[in-house]
Design an enzyme around this catalytic site. Structure first.
Site, PDB file in Angstrom:
ATOM      1  N   ALA A 187      -3.462 -44.903  87.071  1.00  0.00           N
ATOM      2  CA  ALA A 187      -2.048 -44.565  86.865  1.00  0.00           C
ATOM      3  C   ALA A 187      -1.738 -43.156  87.355  1.00  0.00           C
ATOM      4  CB  ALA A 187      -1.682 -44.711  85.386  1.00  0.00           C
ATOM      5  N   GLU A 188      -2.554 -42.185  86.985  1.00  0.00           N
ATOM      6  CA  GLU A 188      -2.276 -40.805  87.391  1.00  0.00           C
ATOM      7  C   GLU A 188      -2.420 -40.649  88.900  1.00  0.00           C
ATOM      8  OE1 GLU A 188      -2.555 -36.207  86.232  1.00  0.00           O
ATOM      9  OE2 GLU A 188      -3.147 -37.734  84.787  1.00  0.00           O
ATOM     10  N   THR A 189      -3.367 -41.348  89.468  1.00  0.00           N
ATOM     11  CA  THR A 189      -3.563 -41.267  90.919  1.00  0.00           C
ATOM     12  C   THR A 189      -2.324 -41.740  91.660  1.00  0.00           C
ATOM     13  OG1 THR A 189      -5.967 -41.553  90.727  1.00  0.00           O
ATOM     14  CG2 THR A 189      -4.952 -42.103  92.862  1.00  0.00           C
TER      15      THR A 189
END
Length: 162
Positions: free
Chosen positions: A78-80
């Protein structure tokens, strides 16, 4: 995993974005890759624009002791991809720094690939927020995440000691 792990040559970028970064002498696929952690987790970015970022990640190799997809692996995916969307929105004069990530895990996954799709909730001058939906191969929602990034001016003269 093998030799192709982390390769980004198949990423689809909007042509105007490719042109902008090429003119600056920047290798766009490398800049908007999953990074070292993403490579270890075999995250593959398939499509990247400010409007939509799509990536896959195998469950195998990214599990917790019960054999389920690790919640932290979903958070990394998700953060990527939320960060890639934020960087695409910010353009070549900004860098995106994650300041808030939350994830709700809906179901476990034991095998196959999960797919993450990041779409913008807010795209401003100084912050962006992306919703990231992660699904399994049966298109069942595994995780819903939200990432907010701060967009900072890129100053090439900075020495990295902020």
């Amino acid at each position: 995993m093998g030799e192709q792990q982390g390769e980004q040559h198949a990423v689809k970028f909007p042509q105007e974005v490719l042109d902008e970064y090429t003119a600056l002498g920047i290798d766009l696929p490398s800049l908007f890759s999953a990074g070292d952690l993403g490579k270890r987790m075999d995250i593959r970015i398939l499509e990247a624009s400010a409007e939509r970022v799509v990536a896959t990640m195998p469950v195998e190799g990214n599990t917790q002791p019960y054999g389920l997809l690790h919640g932290g692996a979903s958070a990394v995916l998700a953060e990527t991809i939320g960060s890639v969307g934020a960087m695409m929105h910010g353009g070549s004069t900004k860098i995106a720094v994650g300041v808030d990530l939350n994830c709700t895990h809906h179901r476990g996954a034991r095998s196959g690939l999960v797919t993450g799709v990041a779409t913008p909730v807010h795209r401003g001058r100084s912050t962006t927020t992306y919703e990231i939906v992660i699904t399994d191969e049966q298109d069942r929602r595994v995780c819903t995440a939200r990432l907010t990034c701060l967009l900072r001016d890129l100053n090439p003269q900075q020495d990295g000691n902020n």
